[in-house]
Enzyme design. Structure first.
Site, PDB file in Angstrom:
ATOM      1  N   ARG A  21       0.884  -1.198   0.047  1.00 39.00           N
ATOM      2  CA  ARG A  21      -0.123   0.459   0.005  1.00 39.00           C
ATOM      3  C   ARG A  21       0.647   1.286   0.012  1.00 39.00           C
ATOM      4  NH1 ARG A  21      -5.772  -1.988   1.471  1.00 39.00           N
ATOM      5  NH2 ARG A  21      -5.312  -3.477   2.432  1.00 39.00           N
ATOM      6  N   SER A 135     -22.312 -14.079  10.829  1.00 38.53           N
ATOM      7  CA  SER A 135     -21.316 -13.402  10.153  1.00 38.53           C
ATOM      8  C   SER A 135     -21.523 -13.133   8.450  1.00 38.53           C
ATOM      9  CB  SER A 135     -20.750 -13.260  10.650  1.00 38.53           C
ATOM     10  OG  SER A 135     -19.323 -12.140  10.313  1.00 38.53           O
ATOM     11  N   SER A 187     -18.720  -1.430   1.015  1.00 35.98           N
ATOM     12  CA  SER A 187     -18.679  -0.369   0.397  1.00 35.98           C
ATOM     13  C   SER A 187     -18.076  -0.842  -0.375  1.00 35.98           C
ATOM     14  CB  SER A 187     -17.307   0.059   1.417  1.00 35.98           C
ATOM     15  OG  SER A 187     -16.936  -0.617   1.998  1.00 35.98           O
ATOM     16  N   HIS A 215     -21.740   2.959   5.696  1.00 35.47           N
ATOM     17  CA  HIS A 215     -21.702   3.802   3.987  1.00 35.47           C
ATOM     18  C   HIS A 215     -23.176   4.203   4.679  1.00 35.47           C
ATOM     19  CE1 HIS A 215     -17.750   2.932   3.623  1.00 35.47           C
ATOM     20  NE2 HIS A 215     -17.102   2.329   3.918  1.00 35.47           N
ATOM     21  N   THR A 243     -20.697   5.080  12.509  1.00 36.85           N
ATOM     22  CA  THR A 243     -19.534   6.293  12.220  1.00 36.85           C
ATOM     23  C   THR A 243     -19.767   7.067  11.894  1.00 36.85           C
ATOM     24  OG1 THR A 243     -16.944   6.689  11.483  1.00 36.85           O
ATOM     25  CG2 THR A 243     -18.505   6.145   9.662  1.00 36.85           C
ATOM     26  N   LYS A 246     -17.027   9.887   8.212  1.00 36.28           N
ATOM     27  CA  LYS A 246     -18.233   9.270   6.803  1.00 36.28           C
ATOM     28  C   LYS A 246     -18.169  10.134   6.537  1.00 36.28           C
ATOM     29  CE  LYS A 246     -15.454   4.622   6.237  1.00 36.28           C
ATOM     30  NZ  LYS A 246     -15.806   3.633   6.207  1.00 36.28           N
ATOM     31  N   THR A 275      -9.497   3.711  27.643  1.00 36.91           N
ATOM     32  CA  THR A 275      -9.235   4.698  26.532  1.00 36.91           C
ATOM     33  C   THR A 275      -9.534   5.646  26.390  1.00 36.91           C
ATOM     34  OG1 THR A 275      -8.264   4.657  24.164  1.00 36.91           O
ATOM     35  CG2 THR A 275     -11.076   3.947  24.113  1.00 36.91           C
ATOM     36  N   THR A 276      -9.126   7.261  26.087  1.00 38.09           N
ATOM     37  CA  THR A 276      -9.245   8.249  26.711  1.00 38.09           C
ATOM     38  C   THR A 276     -10.611   8.828  25.481  1.00 38.09           C
ATOM     39  OG1 THR A 276      -7.270   8.959  26.458  1.00 38.09           O
ATOM     40  CG2 THR A 276      -8.415  10.213  26.190  1.00 38.09           C
TER      41      THR A 276
HETATM   42  C1  LIG Z   1     -14.935   2.350   7.915  1.00 41.71           C
HETATM   43  C2  LIG Z   1     -15.285   1.191   7.590  1.00 41.71           C
HETATM   44  C3  LIG Z   1     -15.818   1.396   9.572  1.00 41.71           C
HETATM   45  C4  LIG Z   1     -14.832   1.491  10.148  1.00 41.71           C
HETATM   46  O1  LIG Z   1     -15.578   2.958  10.291  1.00 41.71           O
HETATM   47  P1  LIG Z   1     -14.211   3.770  10.980  1.00 41.71           P
HETATM   48  O2  LIG Z   1     -14.908   5.037  12.033  1.00 41.71           O
HETATM   49  O3  LIG Z   1     -13.494   4.217  10.032  1.00 41.71           O
HETATM   50  O4  LIG Z   1     -13.189   3.056  12.243  1.00 41.71           O
HETATM   51  C5  LIG Z   1     -16.571   0.304  10.121  1.00 41.71           C
HETATM   52  N1  LIG Z   1     -17.119  -0.291   9.093  1.00 41.71           N
HETATM   53  C6  LIG Z   1     -17.688  -0.187   6.915  1.00 41.71           C
HETATM   54  C7  LIG Z   1     -17.806  -1.936   7.458  1.00 41.71           C
HETATM   55  C8  LIG Z   1     -16.224   0.157   7.032  1.00 41.71           C
HETATM   56  O5  LIG Z   1     -16.445   0.550   5.753  1.00 41.71           O
END
Ligand SMILES: *Cc1c(COP(=O)(O)O)cnc(C)c1O
Length: 405
Positions: A21, A135, A187, A215, A243, A246, A275-276
């Site tokens: 990468r 899953s 995605s 997504h 998330t 995104k 974790t913080t």
């Molecule tokens: C990007 C992604 C995540 C992780 O989310 P982040 O906030 O970027 O860590 C989880 N699930 C899927 C399907 C994703 O594409």
């Protein structure tokens, strides 16, 4: 022991397989998205065509104003873990906003979507006695790692196939806990799960459902609550995960669900506890972003995004550039060759100021290498024309197959 030599051997193997990468080093220009300065090889100024800041909320004036205000008021960091002095007022406000977004009673923040999947699935699988996690075969790495971490029973069901899920559920002890884990928008192919049918099957067997809407949040549904909201199914999904990094344009992850479910994860998930907490400014920015996307401006941005997606697809069709047809905002242009895929991306960056990351194995299966385009409301018609003109020329130059007209 020469440790660096051990590292190099494995890195060399990646390089010779074409799987190494290389990151593009960018400097995004606030107010000029999707434009960015390119610090690496290629054009100095590029148009980003593979971003996940799907609606440009990372430069939205209200998001930025909220973040500035929070920094001025609260300073830089959260000051601790959530348990030990790190829970700021803005975290609590954000959790309320998220619960409301998905029509749930509770929500819990994590430092990323990855961590939320890893921690929540890991905790459910490990703590529910005799649990099996079912899953979808195409689930994201963060879910797979969470399930692995849980060390419980697991079954992989065929991608987006409720009948296969049904067969796998029928084999299990009817009285044991089960978690059906899947995504709404996948995605890489941009396909969308038949959520209603999956819920029907899961409910029939008394399984709880875990839906990753990463997504889709901000992008679908009347208020940006995702595909489940659009289809009126949020109530029936036990846990919705998302998330803030995104479409919401900031960073962080979350789960939403019942008060008991959220309290359970809050109380037992190591990845939440030790974790913080996110900086208060991030939480404040996320609140502003979610509120904006819940309202009329969100509707306008989503409509404009869908328009630009349709426009790109139509232009690709006219040029005979093969792309996966799907019902989402993700436009995968199929190259089907890892070397050509990388070469196309390099030439686009070098000669056309177009940045798209080549997607090769192991992110996608061999032979399905692709360029994954994500048009936003900020990509205007001339950006789309420039992209398709460049692809049209390159398709001939690289002797790639055209789609049948
Ligand atoms: C990007 C992604 C995540 C992780 O989310 P982040 O906030 O970027 O860590 C989880 N699930 C899927 C399907 C994703 O594409």
């Amino acid at each position: 022991m020469d440790y660096d030599q051990l590292f190099r051997t494995q890195l060399d193997a990646l390089k010779s397989d074409g799987n190494y990468r290389v990151f593009a080093e960018l400097e995004r220009h606030r107010g000029a998205y999707p434009r960015a300065k390119n610090h690496g090889a290629g054009a100095d100024e590029v148009t980003v065509w593979c971003g996940n800041d799907y609606l440009g909320m990372g430069q939205h004036p209200e998001v930025i104003a909220a973040m500035h205000a929070a920094i001025d008021q609260c300073g830089a960091g959260a000051g601790g873990t959530r348990n030990i002095s790190g829970t700021n007022h803005s975290h609590v406000l954000l959790e309320r906003e998220l619960a409301d977004l998905h029509g749930k009673d509770g929500a819990l923040l994590f430092t990323s979507g990855y961590v939320s999947n890893w921690a929540a699935l890991g905790t459910l699988g490990a703590r529910l006695p005799g649990c099996t996690i079912l899953s979808d075969a195409f689930n994201h790495a963060s879910m797979i790692e969470g399930i692995r971490h849980a060390r419980c029973e697991k079954r992989i069901w065929a991608h987006n196939d409720p009948r296969d899920l049904e067969r796998k559920l029928a084999d299990l002890d009817p009285d044991a806990p089960k978690v059906v884990a899947f995504e709404s928008v996948y995605s890489m192919d941009g396909d969308i799960a038949p959520i209603g049918e999956i819920l029907d099957v899961a409910e029939q067997f008394g399984a709880m459902t875990y839906l990753d809407e990463v997504h889709a949040v901000g992008l679908y549904g009347k208020r940006g609550g995702g595909i489940a909201e659009r289809e009126g199914l949020s109530d029936r999904v036990t846990l919705i995960e998302g998330t803030l990094g995104k479409a919401f344009g900031v960073v962080g992850g979350y789960i939403t669900g019942s008060v008991e479910l959220v309290d359970f994860i809050r109380s037992f998930a190591s990845g939440f506890i030790f974790t913080t907490a996110l900086p208060p400014a991030v939480a404040a920015g996320a609140v502003a972003s979610i509120q904006t996307l819940k309202g009329e401006e969100g509707v306008a941005l989503r409509t404009r995004q869908q328009r630009q997606v349709a426009r790109l697809r139509a232009a690709l069709d006219r040029a005979g550039i093969p792309h996966l047809d799907n019902p989402s905002h993700i436009v995968p242009v199929m190259v089907k060759d890892p070397v050509k895929c990388k070469m196309l991306a390099d030439i686009l960056m070098q000669d056309h100021g177009i940045y798209v990351q080549p997607i090769n194995y192991p992110t996608v299966p061999k032979g399905t290498e692709r360029l994954r385009f994500t048009p936003s409301p900020l990509h205007d018609d001339s950006d789309i024309d420039a992209l398709v003109t460049a692809l049209h020329a390159l398709w001939s130059q690289c002797a790639l197959a055209r789609a049948a007209a």
